[in-house]
Design a protein around this motif. Structure first.
Motif, PDB file in Angstrom:
ATOM      1  N   GLU A 203     -21.631  11.919  -3.220  1.00  0.00           N
ATOM      2  CA  GLU A 203     -21.044  10.608  -3.085  1.00  0.00           C
ATOM      3  C   GLU A 203     -19.473  10.471  -2.804  1.00  0.00           C
ATOM      4  OE1 GLU A 203     -22.239   6.973  -5.828  1.00  0.00           O
ATOM      5  OE2 GLU A 203     -20.662   7.628  -6.710  1.00  0.00           O
ATOM      6  N   LYS A 204     -19.253   9.707  -2.005  1.00  0.00           N
ATOM      7  CA  LYS A 204     -17.768   9.630  -1.822  1.00  0.00           C
ATOM      8  C   LYS A 204     -17.338   8.189  -1.859  1.00  0.00           C
ATOM      9  CE  LYS A 204     -17.094  12.997   1.695  1.00  0.00           C
ATOM     10  NZ  LYS A 204     -16.556  13.454   3.070  1.00  0.00           N
ATOM     11  N   ARG A 205     -16.071   8.159  -2.706  1.00  0.00           N
ATOM     12  CA  ARG A 205     -15.747   6.691  -3.007  1.00  0.00           C
ATOM     13  C   ARG A 205     -14.098   6.818  -2.445  1.00  0.00           C
ATOM     14  NH1 ARG A 205     -17.431   7.553  -8.930  1.00  0.00           N
ATOM     15  NH2 ARG A 205     -17.398   9.837  -8.295  1.00  0.00           N
ATOM     16  N   TYR A 206     -13.583   5.619  -2.089  1.00  0.00           N
ATOM     17  CA  TYR A 206     -12.266   5.461  -1.463  1.00  0.00           C
ATOM     18  C   TYR A 206     -11.508   4.351  -2.465  1.00  0.00           C
ATOM     19  CZ  TYR A 206     -14.231   8.207   2.170  1.00  0.00           C
ATOM     20  OH  TYR A 206     -14.966   8.998   3.019  1.00  0.00           O
ATOM     21  N   VAL A 207     -10.238   4.775  -2.451  1.00  0.00           N
ATOM     22  CA  VAL A 207      -9.438   3.899  -3.255  1.00  0.00           C
ATOM     23  C   VAL A 207      -8.169   3.735  -2.444  1.00  0.00           C
ATOM     24  CG1 VAL A 207      -7.721   3.724  -5.322  1.00  0.00           C
ATOM     25  CG2 VAL A 207     -10.211   4.808  -5.607  1.00  0.00           C
ATOM     26  N   ILE A 208      -7.784   2.503  -2.454  1.00  0.00           N
ATOM     27  CA  ILE A 208      -6.244   2.337  -1.866  1.00  0.00           C
ATOM     28  C   ILE A 208      -5.435   1.716  -2.894  1.00  0.00           C
ATOM     29  CG2 ILE A 208      -6.858   1.724   0.189  1.00  0.00           C
ATOM     30  CD1 ILE A 208      -6.780  -1.136  -0.214  1.00  0.00           C
ATOM     31  N   SER A 209      -4.087   2.158  -3.155  1.00  0.00           N
ATOM     32  CA  SER A 209      -3.319   1.638  -4.302  1.00  0.00           C
ATOM     33  C   SER A 209      -1.899   1.394  -3.929  1.00  0.00           C
ATOM     34  CB  SER A 209      -3.709   3.090  -5.217  1.00  0.00           C
ATOM     35  OG  SER A 209      -2.737   2.877  -6.272  1.00  0.00           O
ATOM     36  N   SER A 210      -1.279   0.716  -4.922  1.00  0.00           N
ATOM     37  CA  SER A 210       0.217   0.596  -4.720  1.00  0.00           C
ATOM     38  C   SER A 210       0.906   1.707  -5.401  1.00  0.00           C
ATOM     39  CB  SER A 210       0.571  -0.895  -5.115  1.00  0.00           C
ATOM     40  OG  SER A 210       0.180  -0.968  -6.785  1.00  0.00           O
ATOM     41  N   LEU A 211       0.188   2.641  -6.047  1.00  0.00           N
ATOM     42  CA  LEU A 211       1.049   3.520  -6.651  1.00  0.00           C
ATOM     43  C   LEU A 211       0.972   4.913  -5.712  1.00  0.00           C
ATOM     44  CD1 LEU A 211      -1.023   3.772  -9.939  1.00  0.00           C
ATOM     45  CD2 LEU A 211       1.507   2.858  -9.938  1.00  0.00           C
ATOM     46  N   PRO A 212       2.084   5.943  -6.038  1.00  0.00           N
ATOM     47  CA  PRO A 212       2.256   6.753  -5.270  1.00  0.00           C
ATOM     48  C   PRO A 212       0.971   7.662  -5.405  1.00  0.00           C
ATOM     49  CG  PRO A 212       4.240   6.688  -6.611  1.00  0.00           C
ATOM     50  CD  PRO A 212       3.199   5.476  -7.292  1.00  0.00           C
ATOM     51  N   ALA A 213       0.832   8.458  -4.274  1.00  0.00           N
ATOM     52  CA  ALA A 213      -0.175   9.412  -4.200  1.00  0.00           C
ATOM     53  C   ALA A 213      -0.184  10.453  -5.431  1.00  0.00           C
ATOM     54  CB  ALA A 213      -0.344  10.197  -2.691  1.00  0.00           C
ATOM     55  N   ASP A 214      -1.273  10.584  -6.139  1.00  0.00           N
ATOM     56  CA  ASP A 214      -1.346  11.452  -7.231  1.00  0.00           C
ATOM     57  C   ASP A 214      -2.697  11.852  -7.380  1.00  0.00           C
ATOM     58  OD1 ASP A 214      -1.397  13.123  -9.426  1.00  0.00           O
ATOM     59  OD2 ASP A 214      -0.228  11.554 -10.588  1.00  0.00           O
ATOM     60  N   SER A 215      -3.163  13.097  -7.074  1.00  0.00           N
ATOM     61  CA  SER A 215      -4.993  13.280  -7.163  1.00  0.00           C
ATOM     62  C   SER A 215      -5.147  13.448  -8.789  1.00  0.00           C
ATOM     63  CB  SER A 215      -5.042  14.473  -6.499  1.00  0.00           C
ATOM     64  OG  SER A 215      -4.275  15.611  -6.684  1.00  0.00           O
ATOM     65  N   ARG A 216      -4.318  13.638  -9.400  1.00  0.00           N
ATOM     66  CA  ARG A 216      -4.510  13.566 -11.063  1.00  0.00           C
ATOM     67  C   ARG A 216      -4.424  12.395 -11.741  1.00  0.00           C
ATOM     68  NH1 ARG A 216      -4.244  18.878 -13.104  1.00  0.00           N
ATOM     69  NH2 ARG A 216      -3.442  20.261 -11.730  1.00  0.00           N
TER      70      ARG A 216
ATOM     71  N   LEU B 196       0.634  -1.159  -0.136  1.00  0.00           N
ATOM     72  CA  LEU B 196       0.019  -0.051  -0.006  1.00  0.00           C
ATOM     73  C   LEU B 196       0.904   1.113   0.043  1.00  0.00           C
ATOM     74  CD1 LEU B 196      -2.928   1.091   0.355  1.00  0.00           C
ATOM     75  CD2 LEU B 196      -2.706   1.294   2.855  1.00  0.00           C
ATOM     76  N   ALA B 197       0.776   2.061  -1.054  1.00  0.00           N
ATOM     77  CA  ALA B 197       1.494   3.299  -1.149  1.00  0.00           C
ATOM     78  C   ALA B 197       0.491   4.592  -1.135  1.00  0.00           C
ATOM     79  CB  ALA B 197       2.273   3.430  -2.514  1.00  0.00           C
ATOM     80  N   SER B 198      -0.653   4.477  -1.259  1.00  0.00           N
ATOM     81  CA  SER B 198      -1.599   5.655  -1.220  1.00  0.00           C
ATOM     82  C   SER B 198      -3.063   5.544  -0.921  1.00  0.00           C
ATOM     83  CB  SER B 198      -1.323   6.486  -2.565  1.00  0.00           C
ATOM     84  OG  SER B 198      -1.957   5.847  -3.592  1.00  0.00           O
ATOM     85  N   VAL B 199      -3.595   6.330  -0.398  1.00  0.00           N
ATOM     86  CA  VAL B 199      -5.365   6.272  -0.220  1.00  0.00           C
ATOM     87  C   VAL B 199      -5.865   7.513  -0.721  1.00  0.00           C
ATOM     88  CG1 VAL B 199      -6.758   6.200   1.529  1.00  0.00           C
ATOM     89  CG2 VAL B 199      -4.733   4.993   1.959  1.00  0.00           C
ATOM     90  N   ALA B 200      -7.150   7.384  -1.606  1.00  0.00           N
ATOM     91  CA  ALA B 200      -7.281   8.514  -2.186  1.00  0.00           C
ATOM     92  C   ALA B 200      -8.932   8.486  -1.943  1.00  0.00           C
ATOM     93  CB  ALA B 200      -7.357   8.458  -3.742  1.00  0.00           C
ATOM     94  N   CYS B 201      -9.618   9.794  -1.968  1.00  0.00           N
ATOM     95  CA  CYS B 201     -11.193  10.000  -1.806  1.00  0.00           C
ATOM     96  C   CYS B 201     -11.446  10.826  -2.865  1.00  0.00           C
ATOM     97  CB  CYS B 201     -11.250  10.588  -0.404  1.00  0.00           C
ATOM     98  SG  CYS B 201     -13.101  11.185  -0.099  1.00  0.00           S
ATOM     99  N   VAL B 202     -12.855  10.427  -3.407  1.00  0.00           N
ATOM    100  CA  VAL B 202     -13.418  11.011  -4.836  1.00  0.00           C
ATOM    101  C   VAL B 202     -14.475  11.376  -3.983  1.00  0.00           C
ATOM    102  CG1 VAL B 202     -14.016  11.002  -6.983  1.00  0.00           C
ATOM    103  CG2 VAL B 202     -11.818   9.866  -6.426  1.00  0.00           C
TER     104      VAL B 202
END
Length: 90
Positions: free
Chosen positions: A57-70, A38-44
């Motif tokens: 509506e809120k959606r959440y993502v966990i990712s193995s990629l570095p944090a990047d809101s774009r 796990l490298a980052s957590v994001a909320c859309v």
């Protein structure tokens, strides 16, 4: 944070994505050890205006990629890379 605006089909949709890569707080919950890649957590957060009726509506993502809101996975979740995303919750 990154924001997009989408208009069409009688609606206006605003998406705001916030991604974080500082995940030391997950150790407090015992979760970091369970997801070692796990490298980052994001909320859309998506807000839709359809003729004056607002919904959010809120959606959440966990990712193995570095944090990047774009990143497309963060902005829309529909184009998420299946190899990059560990999981998606809505």
């Amino acid at each position: 944070m990154h924001e997009t605006l989408d208009k069409g089909h009688g609606r206006i949709e605003t998406r705001r994505c916030t991604a974080v890569g500082e995940l030391d707080w997950l150790n407090l919950l015992g979760l970091k050890a369970r997801w070692p890649k796990l490298a980052s957590v994001a909320c859309v957060e998506s807000t839709r205006d359809m003729g004056g009726k607002l919904s959010t509506e809120k959606r959440y993502v966990i990712s193995s990629l570095p944090a990047d809101s774009r990143h497309p996975a963060c902005r829309a979740l529909t184009g998420a890379s299946r190899t990059a995303c560990i999981g998606v919750w809505t």
